[in-house]
Design a protein around this motif. Structure first.
Motif, PDB file in Angstrom:
ATOM      1  N   LEU A 114       0.826  -1.207   0.000  1.00 40.79           N
ATOM      2  CA  LEU A 114       0.000   0.000   0.000  1.00 40.79           C
ATOM      3  C   LEU A 114       0.861   1.258   0.000  1.00 40.79           C
ATOM      4  CD1 LEU A 114      -2.772   1.300   0.100  1.00 40.79           C
ATOM      5  CD2 LEU A 114      -2.725   1.080   2.601  1.00 40.79           C
ATOM      6  N   LEU A 115       1.942   1.248   0.781  1.00 40.57           N
ATOM      7  CA  LEU A 115       2.848   2.392   0.781  1.00 40.57           C
ATOM      8  C   LEU A 115       3.488   2.590  -0.594  1.00 40.57           C
ATOM      9  CD1 LEU A 115       4.687   2.033   4.226  1.00 40.57           C
ATOM     10  CD2 LEU A 115       2.879   3.646   3.612  1.00 40.57           C
ATOM     11  N   GLY A 116       3.931   1.486  -1.183  1.00 40.90           N
ATOM     12  CA  GLY A 116       4.503   1.585  -2.520  1.00 40.90           C
ATOM     13  C   GLY A 116       3.487   2.084  -3.529  1.00 40.90           C
ATOM     14  N   ALA A 117       2.255   1.612  -3.409  1.00 50.69           N
ATOM     15  CA  ALA A 117       1.209   2.028  -4.336  1.00 50.69           C
ATOM     16  C   ALA A 117       0.882   3.510  -4.170  1.00 50.69           C
ATOM     17  CB  ALA A 117      -0.047   1.186  -4.127  1.00 50.69           C
ATOM     18  N   MET A 118       0.920   4.017  -2.946  1.00 53.71           N
ATOM     19  CA  MET A 118       0.668   5.441  -2.715  1.00 53.71           C
ATOM     20  C   MET A 118       1.739   6.290  -3.403  1.00 53.71           C
ATOM     21  SD  MET A 118      -0.463   5.323   1.314  1.00 53.71           S
ATOM     22  CE  MET A 118      -0.434   7.100   1.488  1.00 53.71           C
ATOM     23  N   ALA A 119       2.983   5.839  -3.312  1.00 56.62           N
ATOM     24  CA  ALA A 119       4.058   6.551  -4.016  1.00 56.62           C
ATOM     25  C   ALA A 119       3.865   6.468  -5.522  1.00 56.62           C
ATOM     26  CB  ALA A 119       5.418   5.984  -3.615  1.00 56.62           C
ATOM     27  N   TYR A 120       3.370   5.331  -5.988  1.00 61.93           N
ATOM     28  CA  TYR A 120       3.129   5.163  -7.423  1.00 61.93           C
ATOM     29  C   TYR A 120       1.962   6.015  -7.905  1.00 61.93           C
ATOM     30  CZ  TYR A 120       6.477   1.558  -8.720  1.00 61.93           C
ATOM     31  OH  TYR A 120       7.638   0.890  -9.038  1.00 61.93           O
ATOM     32  N   VAL A 121       1.042   6.379  -7.016  1.00 60.88           N
ATOM     33  CA  VAL A 121      -0.022   7.308  -7.395  1.00 60.88           C
ATOM     34  C   VAL A 121       0.588   8.645  -7.768  1.00 60.88           C
ATOM     35  CG1 VAL A 121      -1.981   8.632  -6.536  1.00 60.88           C
ATOM     36  CG2 VAL A 121      -1.855   6.190  -6.079  1.00 60.88           C
ATOM     37  N   GLU A 122       1.509   9.128  -6.940  1.00 60.06           N
ATOM     38  CA  GLU A 122       2.176  10.387  -7.272  1.00 60.06           C
ATOM     39  C   GLU A 122       2.955  10.260  -8.577  1.00 60.06           C
ATOM     40  OE1 GLU A 122       5.622  13.418  -5.583  1.00 60.06           O
ATOM     41  OE2 GLU A 122       4.483  12.186  -4.174  1.00 60.06           O
ATOM     42  N   LEU A 123       3.672   9.161  -8.756  1.00 62.09           N
ATOM     43  CA  LEU A 123       4.434   8.969  -9.986  1.00 62.09           C
ATOM     44  C   LEU A 123       3.521   8.912 -11.205  1.00 62.09           C
ATOM     45  CD1 LEU A 123       7.016   6.311  -8.743  1.00 62.09           C
ATOM     46  CD2 LEU A 123       7.578   8.579  -9.619  1.00 62.09           C
ATOM     47  N   GLY A 124       2.411   8.181 -11.085  1.00 63.56           N
ATOM     48  CA  GLY A 124       1.513   8.004 -12.218  1.00 63.56           C
ATOM     49  C   GLY A 124       0.778   9.262 -12.620  1.00 63.56           C
ATOM     50  N   THR A 125       0.509  10.141 -11.665  1.00 66.59           N
ATOM     51  CA  THR A 125      -0.154  11.401 -11.994  1.00 66.59           C
ATOM     52  C   THR A 125       0.842  12.496 -12.346  1.00 66.59           C
ATOM     53  OG1 THR A 125      -0.240  11.907  -9.615  1.00 66.59           O
ATOM     54  CG2 THR A 125      -2.199  10.919 -10.611  1.00 66.59           C
ATOM     55  N   LEU A 126       2.090  12.321 -11.935  1.00 66.00           N
ATOM     56  CA  LEU A 126       3.132  13.278 -12.294  1.00 66.00           C
ATOM     57  C   LEU A 126       3.669  13.014 -13.694  1.00 66.00           C
ATOM     58  CD1 LEU A 126       5.051  15.592 -11.392  1.00 66.00           C
ATOM     59  CD2 LEU A 126       6.586  13.809 -10.517  1.00 66.00           C
ATOM     60  N   VAL A 127       3.883  11.739 -14.002  1.00 60.39           N
ATOM     61  CA  VAL A 127       4.377  11.319 -15.319  1.00 60.39           C
ATOM     62  C   VAL A 127       3.258  10.547 -15.993  1.00 60.39           C
ATOM     63  CG1 VAL A 127       6.178  10.091 -16.584  1.00 60.39           C
ATOM     64  CG2 VAL A 127       6.713  11.174 -14.394  1.00 60.39           C
ATOM     65  N   PRO A 455       2.945  20.953 -11.182  1.00 58.78           N
ATOM     66  CA  PRO A 455       1.718  20.646 -10.418  1.00 58.78           C
ATOM     67  C   PRO A 455       1.581  19.151 -10.165  1.00 58.78           C
ATOM     68  CG  PRO A 455       1.256  22.170 -12.222  1.00 58.78           C
ATOM     69  CD  PRO A 455       2.652  21.688 -12.429  1.00 58.78           C
ATOM     70  N   ARG A 456       1.237  18.816  -8.936  1.00 62.86           N
ATOM     71  CA  ARG A 456       1.061  17.415  -8.548  1.00 62.86           C
ATOM     72  C   ARG A 456      -0.364  17.216  -8.035  1.00 62.86           C
ATOM     73  NH1 ARG A 456       6.535  18.013  -7.877  1.00 62.86           N
ATOM     74  NH2 ARG A 456       7.827  16.124  -8.010  1.00 62.86           N
ATOM     75  N   PRO A 457      -1.185  16.478  -8.765  1.00 64.07           N
ATOM     76  CA  PRO A 457      -2.537  16.208  -8.258  1.00 64.07           C
ATOM     77  C   PRO A 457      -2.512  15.503  -6.908  1.00 64.07           C
ATOM     78  CG  PRO A 457      -2.375  15.646 -10.578  1.00 64.07           C
ATOM     79  CD  PRO A 457      -0.990  15.940 -10.125  1.00 64.07           C
ATOM     80  N   TYR A 458      -1.497  14.662  -6.690  1.00 66.68           N
ATOM     81  CA  TYR A 458      -1.361  13.926  -5.424  1.00 66.68           C
ATOM     82  C   TYR A 458       0.102  13.932  -5.033  1.00 66.68           C
ATOM     83  CZ  TYR A 458      -6.062  12.393  -6.503  1.00 66.68           C
ATOM     84  OH  TYR A 458      -7.386  12.382  -6.801  1.00 66.68           O
ATOM     85  N   LYS A 459       0.361  14.157  -3.763  1.00 66.81           N
ATOM     86  CA  LYS A 459       1.727  14.206  -3.255  1.00 66.81           C
ATOM     87  C   LYS A 459       1.775  13.482  -1.917  1.00 66.81           C
ATOM     88  CE  LYS A 459       5.548  17.411  -2.356  1.00 66.81           C
ATOM     89  NZ  LYS A 459       5.946  18.851  -2.338  1.00 66.81           N
ATOM     90  N   VAL A 460       2.579  12.424  -1.850  1.00 63.69           N
ATOM     91  CA  VAL A 460       2.667  11.639  -0.627  1.00 63.69           C
ATOM     92  C   VAL A 460       3.729  12.237   0.280  1.00 63.69           C
ATOM     93  CG1 VAL A 460       1.903   9.521  -1.753  1.00 63.69           C
ATOM     94  CG2 VAL A 460       4.346  10.059  -1.665  1.00 63.69           C
ATOM     95  N   PRO A 461       3.639  12.009   1.582  1.00 66.44           N
ATOM     96  CA  PRO A 461       4.692  12.465   2.495  1.00 66.44           C
ATOM     97  C   PRO A 461       6.045  11.874   2.101  1.00 66.44           C
ATOM     98  CG  PRO A 461       2.748  11.788   3.719  1.00 66.44           C
ATOM     99  CD  PRO A 461       2.510  11.384   2.299  1.00 66.44           C
ATOM    100  N   ILE A 462       7.097  12.642   2.302  1.00 66.77           N
ATOM    101  CA  ILE A 462       8.415  12.239   1.829  1.00 66.77           C
ATOM    102  C   ILE A 462       8.906  10.960   2.498  1.00 66.77           C
ATOM    103  CG2 ILE A 462       9.653  13.590   3.561  1.00 66.77           C
ATOM    104  CD1 ILE A 462      10.637  13.137  -0.143  1.00 66.77           C
ATOM    105  N   PHE A 463       8.398  10.667   3.713  1.00 66.79           N
ATOM    106  CA  PHE A 463       8.891   9.476   4.402  1.00 66.79           C
ATOM    107  C   PHE A 463       8.452   8.183   3.709  1.00 66.79           C
ATOM    108  CE2 PHE A 463       4.657   9.502   6.264  1.00 66.79           C
ATOM    109  CZ  PHE A 463       4.381   8.160   6.456  1.00 66.79           C
ATOM    110  N   ILE A 464       7.364   8.236   2.929  1.00 71.80           N
ATOM    111  CA  ILE A 464       6.869   7.011   2.291  1.00 71.80           C
ATOM    112  C   ILE A 464       7.859   6.491   1.244  1.00 71.80           C
ATOM    113  CG2 ILE A 464       5.076   6.079   0.780  1.00 71.80           C
ATOM    114  CD1 ILE A 464       3.028   7.616   2.337  1.00 71.80           C
ATOM    115  N   PRO A 465       8.267   7.296   0.242  1.00 71.76           N
ATOM    116  CA  PRO A 465       9.254   6.760  -0.696  1.00 71.76           C
ATOM    117  C   PRO A 465      10.587   6.425  -0.032  1.00 71.76           C
ATOM    118  CG  PRO A 465       8.894   9.104  -1.092  1.00 71.76           C
ATOM    119  CD  PRO A 465       7.832   8.653  -0.159  1.00 71.76           C
ATOM    120  N   VAL A 466      10.976   7.183   0.999  1.00 73.43           N
ATOM    121  CA  VAL A 466      12.224   6.878   1.703  1.00 73.43           C
ATOM    122  C   VAL A 466      12.123   5.523   2.393  1.00 73.43           C
ATOM    123  CG1 VAL A 466      13.734   7.583   3.598  1.00 73.43           C
ATOM    124  CG2 VAL A 466      12.859   9.298   2.005  1.00 73.43           C
TER     125      VAL A 466
END
Length: 537
Positions: A114-127, A455-466
């Motif tokens: 789930l944490l990885g998927a949340m980071a991938y939400v930011e990636l998928g909406t950014l790129v 612009p980022r439609p969704y942005k996860v807290p930095i600790f998640i990708p770390v």
């Protein structure tokens, strides 16, 4: 309430065009000509061509946005719930040594996914490009003019090299082997040995691969409908298993769950390999990111599909494992090669055994269909960028499907069917896959600096990708330190071997003699065209 800032994803996409130079529909790729005017109207599926008919005159041939929210959830859930829950419980329990620790790792695997998927939400909406990690490596490590250097595109190329030639085909092969193994047991229901011939299993697995490839090559709509139907079927099977477990627990069968943490392992490597088995069951949480260009309203549907799909799968997995241990002892679970079938036989006799066999067949078939669907898109995008041969980036002139990429993936998967040790394939898959999962987190961290004003439609807290990056490093180096094996060395050498092909064929753009004639032959045979070619009226 829906966020009005992202109701119209097309407007968001227009605002984001100036933010980065990712691969977008209609751009000139690999010098095949100028951008095709009018390609932008496909952003929300406004392509005027209809599947099964010729595109309109002067209309660019591209993959269309035909995957909605329901199909997105089905793709995530359908690929995650496949063979893992029916094969991995044995390996995970064996490595942890106790019931309590195995259930904790099942929950932790769900949380990590789930944490990885949340980071991938930011990636998928950014790129907003298909290809998953491949697109993120390009945008993170090789943006703009850096893509022309010799070093920046290497991470993306090595990912495509390993994924297209190993990870995706082996995943499809493993799932189809499991599907075949369970299907052949239909003819041995009630038998004490219940061991089907190995050759029969492999032949049936080959038939499944060919059938699924045909479905995905013939029609995107058909492939998504198959995915939706089989996902619903596997959820019904999960409900049957859980209801049986609830009944047994209500009858007082708690002696196996009551063992708790008795016999838990303290080995660093055993815990890591237990995560491998659990994460194999959860693998697929990132599959929707591979088809971003075909997803309707990706800025809203991508996060919604992940938010719905991941918790649903985690709950299902925990309830299924508890249900198993309400009916079977840990020793019986470890000795069984087909856990779900044994469960059905213990619970409902021969009828239950047959129901579970059909349930597993349908579940693994749906998972294989989703795996094939996404694998073809990765191969398609990599070839479009020039990291694979050109013909793999072509689409069918009428069906608008990436049939060459799908066929290529199927051919490799057919070769992968030959090895029969599923456990070793799972460990090898997990070891190499988490190298790139960690790389995607690193790319996200890099883009936090290089694209900080985008612009980022969704942005996860930095600790998640770390955190996910740290765990990825642990999952890669932990087993190597605790129990070195030649398989890890082979995996590393296979990854680095991609450089032998990268420099002559990608960076220096050398061509194999006769490749042009082969491309023309395959183009005529498969009726495919490049995605930036305007077909004749």
């Amino acid at each position: 309430m829906e966020n009005p800032a992202y109701v119209n994803d097309e407007n968001s996409a227009k605002q984001r065009k100036q933010g980065h130079d990712g691969v977008r529909m209609g751009e000139s790729l690999r010098g095949r000509g100028q951008s095709v005017p009018g390609a932008e109207i496909q952003t929300e599926g406004k392509h005027t061509g209809v599947e099964g008919s010729r595109p309109a005159p002067n209309d660019p041939v591209n993959l269309e946005r035909r995957v909605g929210l329901l199909s997105g959830v089905a793709l995530i859930v359908g690929t995650m719930i496949g063979s893992g829950i029916f094969v991995s419980p044995k390996g995970l329990l064996e490595r942890t040594g106790s019931v309590g620790l195995s259930l904790i790792i099942w929950a932790l695997c769900g949380g990590l996914s789930l944490l990885g998927a949340m980071a991938y939400v930011e990636l998928g909406t950014l790129v907003n490009a298909s290809g998953g990690e491949y697109a993120y490596f390009l945008e993170g490590f090789a943006p703009g003019t850096k893509r022309k250097t010799w070093w920046a595109p290497i991470p993306a190329f090595l990912f495509s090299w390993v994924s297209i030639l190993l990870l995706k085909p082996s995943s499809l092969a493993i799932i189809c082997l499991t599907c075949a193994e369970y299907f052949t047991r239909v003819f041995d229901i009630g038998s004490s040995s219940c061991i089907p011939p190995e050759l029969v299993i492999k032949l049936f697995a080959a038939v499944v691969i060919i059938l699924i490839t045909f479905i995905n090559s013939y029609s995107v709509t058909l492939a998504t409908k198959v995915q939706n139907i089989f996902t619903a079927a596997k959820l019904i099977a999960i409900v049957i298993i859980v209801i049986g477990g609830i009944v047994k627990l209500a009858q007082g069968n708690t002696q196996f769950l009551g063992r708790g943490f008795e016999g838990s392992t303290t080995s660093f490597g055993d815990v890591a390999t237990a995560f491998y088995s659990g994460l194999w069951a959860y693998d697929g949480w990132n599959n929707l990111n591979y088809v971003t260009e075909e997803l309707k309203k990706p800025y809203t549907n991508l996060p919604r599909a992940i938010i719905i799909g991941l918790p649903l799968v985690t709950i299902c997995y925990l309830l299924v494992n508890i249900s198993y241990l309400a009916v079977m002892s840990p020793e019986e679970l470890l000795s069984s090669e087909t856990v779900a079938v044994f469960y059905g036989a213990r619970l409902l006799g021969t009828a239950g055994q047959g129901i579970m066999i059909l349930a597993v067949v349908m579940s693994t078939f749906g998972s294989a269909n989703g795996s094939c669907f996404t694998a073809g898109r990765l191969c398609f995008v990599a070839a479009r960028e020039g990291h694979m041969v050109d013909v793999l980036s072509y689409v069918h002139i009428k069906k608008l499907t990436p049939s060459p990429a799908l066929i290529f993936n199927a051919l490799i998967a057919l070769v992968m069917v030959i090895p029969s040790d599923i456990a070793s394939l799972i460990d090898f898959f997990s070891f190499t896959a988490w190298i790139f999962y960690g790389g995607a987190m690193a790319a996200l961290l890099v883009m936090r600096r290089t694209m900080k004003d985008t612009p980022r439609p969704y942005k996860v807290p930095i600790f998640i990708p770390v955190l996910v990056l740290i765990i990825s490093v642990y999952l890669v180096i932990g087993p190597i330190i605790d129990s070195p094996k030649f398989e890890y060395l082979y995996a590393t050498l296979f990854i680095l071997a991609g450089l032998v092909f990268y420099f002559p064929f990608v960076y220096y753009r050398k061509s194999v003699p006769g490749m042009g004639y082969m491309t023309t032959f395959l183009q005529l045979l498969l009726q495919v065209v490049p995605t930036d070619i305007i077909p004749d009226a």
